[in-house]
Motif scaffolding. Structure first.
Motif, PDB file in Angstrom:
ATOM      1  N   ASP A  21       0.834  -1.209   0.000  1.00 36.57           N
ATOM      2  CA  ASP A  21       0.000   0.000   0.000  1.00 36.57           C
ATOM      3  C   ASP A  21       0.865   1.254   0.000  1.00 36.57           C
ATOM      4  N   LEU A  22       1.929   1.244   0.774  1.00 37.96           N
ATOM      5  CA  LEU A  22       2.843   2.386   0.831  1.00 37.96           C
ATOM      6  C   LEU A  22       3.480   2.623  -0.534  1.00 37.96           C
ATOM      7  N   ALA A  23       3.920   1.553  -1.167  1.00 32.00           N
ATOM      8  CA  ALA A  23       4.554   1.676  -2.488  1.00 32.00           C
ATOM      9  C   ALA A  23       3.563   2.216  -3.518  1.00 32.00           C
ATOM     10  N   THR A  24       2.328   1.780  -3.434  1.00 34.97           N
ATOM     11  CA  THR A  24       1.307   2.216  -4.390  1.00 34.97           C
ATOM     12  C   THR A  24       0.861   3.644  -4.124  1.00 34.97           C
ATOM     13  N   SER A  25       0.557   3.947  -2.872  1.00 36.09           N
ATOM     14  CA  SER A  25      -0.003   5.264  -2.553  1.00 36.09           C
ATOM     15  C   SER A  25       1.044   6.368  -2.464  1.00 36.09           C
ATOM     16  N   ALA A  26       2.204   6.052  -1.914  1.00 35.21           N
ATOM     17  CA  ALA A  26       3.223   7.086  -1.697  1.00 35.21           C
ATOM     18  C   ALA A  26       4.338   7.049  -2.734  1.00 35.21           C
TER      19      ALA A  26
END
Length: 125
Positions: free
Chosen positions: A27-32
């Motif tokens: 999620d971090l890689a996708t969103s941020a």
């Protein structure tokens, strides 16, 4: 007689499942747009079977790894950080409850995951 208070219990955090750690970094890689390197590390831990004997939790983007299901941030724990400014995996190993790591190492992204495996082997975890 009053028993002494175990002040270290406040520092202990229950480990997260491998799936929740992977989901967090995905999620971090996708969103941020960052966190891919830590996602790669978490996937490596799962693929190699290390997740069957290691426990971990994440605090922000730092990954705390231990051999205990309740993890103390500063005792028998390996803290792994990916430093984007230097493009390195940074390892800090705390064997005793101190605020300074006993061992601190930085490795370039290209060899970081291999060095992680070597570090775990060296610790005999």
């Amino acid at each position: 007689m009053k028993l002494p208070v175990d002040r270290t219990s406040r520092l202990r955090i229950k480990a997260k499942s491998s799936a929740s750690l992977e989901s967090f970094y995905a999620d971090l890689a996708t969103s941020a747009g960052w966190g891919h390197e830590m996602l790669d590390l978490v996937r490596h831990i799962g693929e190699t079977g290390l997740s069957k004997r290691l426990y971990a939790f994440t605090s922000h983007a730092d990954l705390f790894i231990s051999i205990y299901p309740e993890i103390d941030r500063y005792k028998e724990v390996l803290r792994v950080i990916f430093n984007a400014s230097t493009n390195t995996y940074d390892f800090e190993y705390y064997s005793k409850p101190t605020l300074q790591p006993e061992v601190s190492r930085s490795y370039p992204r290209e060899v970081g995951i291999d060095k992680f495996s070597s570090f775990i082997e060296h610790l005999r975890w």
